[in-house]
Design a protein around this motif. Structure first.
Motif, short mmCIF file in Angstrom:
data_model
loop_
_atom_site.label_atom_id
_atom_site.label_comp_id
_atom_site.label_asym_id
_atom_site.label_seq_id
_atom_site.Cartn_x
_atom_site.Cartn_y
_atom_site.Cartn_z
N ALA A 39 0.84 -1.21 0.00
CA ALA A 39 0.00 0.00 0.00
C ALA A 39 0.87 1.25 0.00
O ALA A 39 0.59 2.22 -0.72
CB ALA A 39 -0.93 -0.01 1.21
N GLU A 40 1.93 1.24 0.80
CA GLU A 40 2.85 2.39 0.85
C GLU A 40 3.55 2.56 -0.49
O GLU A 40 3.67 3.68 -1.01
CB GLU A 40 3.87 2.20 1.96
CG GLU A 40 3.26 2.20 3.35
CD GLU A 40 4.25 1.82 4.43
OE1 GLU A 40 5.47 1.90 4.18
OE2 GLU A 40 3.81 1.43 5.53
N PHE A 41 4.03 1.47 -1.07
CA PHE A 41 4.71 1.53 -2.36
C PHE A 41 3.79 2.08 -3.45
O PHE A 41 4.19 2.92 -4.27
CB PHE A 41 5.22 0.15 -2.77
CG PHE A 41 6.49 -0.27 -2.08
CD1 PHE A 41 7.18 0.58 -1.25
CD2 PHE A 41 7.00 -1.55 -2.28
CE1 PHE A 41 8.36 0.20 -0.62
CE2 PHE A 41 8.19 -1.95 -1.67
CZ PHE A 41 8.86 -1.08 -0.84
N ASN A 42 2.55 1.59 -3.48
CA ASN A 42 1.61 2.07 -4.50
C ASN A 42 1.35 3.56 -4.33
O ASN A 42 1.26 4.31 -5.31
CB ASN A 42 0.31 1.28 -4.42
CG ASN A 42 0.47 -0.18 -4.82
OD1 ASN A 42 1.55 -0.60 -5.24
ND2 ASN A 42 -0.59 -0.95 -4.68
N GLY A 43 1.23 3.98 -3.07
CA GLY A 43 1.04 5.39 -2.80
C GLY A 43 2.24 6.22 -3.23
O GLY A 43 2.09 7.27 -3.87
#
Length: 285
Positions: free
Chosen positions: A71-75
């Protein structure tokens, strides 16, 4: 100082809106990752803000799993692809709340310009139990019947030996504030490398050590300072921070951090009212 606040949330959308309202500033943008277990419409109240953007590539986030990192990477990828220029990207959760004014936040980041803010301890010598996160296989990114039995069996039969060669491990809190350049480096090193991605995926709670480990083993290491932007309280022998109530108000406003966590607007609305009143007074000074 231009700051992108990346907010990973699944909780009360009205509380998230209240947080964003309190942090409004011309140089602040907000990127919201709504857990894929929920619809984007659940947070449609945020559509009224021109500096709020929803992460489109969303993840079903599980506790202590690699899904949090994804989720952090996609953000981060969507922030970097936005073509907007930032000095910092600051990770937050939907249960955070500002304890400084936006002007004070600007001063905080300006004083640390060029630095990367991550809390860390070395696994070797400081946080020895942390090695269990990478010395054994963990299946926390999966949900199926018999999962934990299979995990135990795998670790009985196979010794884990796929740790990246020469890597020293560091970790602590999952929250950080880093530059877009550092974010790009982490994405390049892990998210775009199947072998590295697989290693962290089978580790336990990688959100608490991946960014620290990658950046402290990188050319960015001399930019890292051992702090982040959050204030929280950890009761003894508990994995999660305390949910604040009114008894914590004095400690919260005495902190020199920017945000505190965690809050529940339904259970303790009076606490947020007191913080808002305090910040209003600070804005007049």
């Amino acid at each position: 100082m231009r700051v992108a606040h990346l907010i990973i949330t699944y909780t009360n959308p009205l509380q998230t809106e209240r947080m964003i309202q309190q942090m409004q500033h011309p140089d602040f943008d907000f990127y919201i990752h709504v857990d894929a277990k929920f619809t984007l419409e659940s947070h449609s109240n945020l559509n009224q803000y021109s500096n709020v953007y929803f992460i489109q590539n969303r993840v079903d986030v599980q506790w202590a799993a690699y899904s949090t990192i994804q989720a952090e990477f996609n953000g981060l990828q969507e922030i970097l692809d936005s073509a907007r220029t930032y000095d910092y990207i600051s990770l937050m959760s939907g249960q955070d709340y500002p304890i400084k004014t936006a002007v004070q936040m600007q001063s905080f980041f300006e004083a640390r310009k060029g630095k990367l803010l991550l809390k860390y301890r070395a696994f070797n010598g400081e946080w020895e139990e942390g090695m269990q996160r990478v010395n054994k296989y963990h299946l926390t990114d999966f949900r199926f019947r018999g999962q934990f039995f299979l995990e135990r069996l795998i670790n009985i039969l196979f010794k884990r030996t796929n740790q990246p060669k020469g890597m020293k491990f560091y970790g602590s809190s999952m929250f950080w504030a880093i530059s877009p350049e550092a974010a790009e480096y982490v994405l390049q090193t892990v998210d775009r490398d199947p072998k590295m991605r697989r290693f962290f995926r089978y580790s336990w709670a990688p959100d608490e050590f991946l960014f620290q480990t990658i950046l402290l083993n990188s050319p960015f290491a001399d930019q890292v300072i051992n702090e982040n932007c959050h204030y929280y309280k950890h009761p003894p022998n508990t994995p999660s921070p305390k949910t604040f109530d009114s008894s914590d108000f004095a400690d919260i406003i005495a902190s020199d951090r920017l945000y505190a966590r965690k809050f529940d607007m339904v259970k303790a609305p009076e606490l947020l009212d007191k913080i808002d009143k305090f910040l209003a007074t600070e804005s007049l000074d």
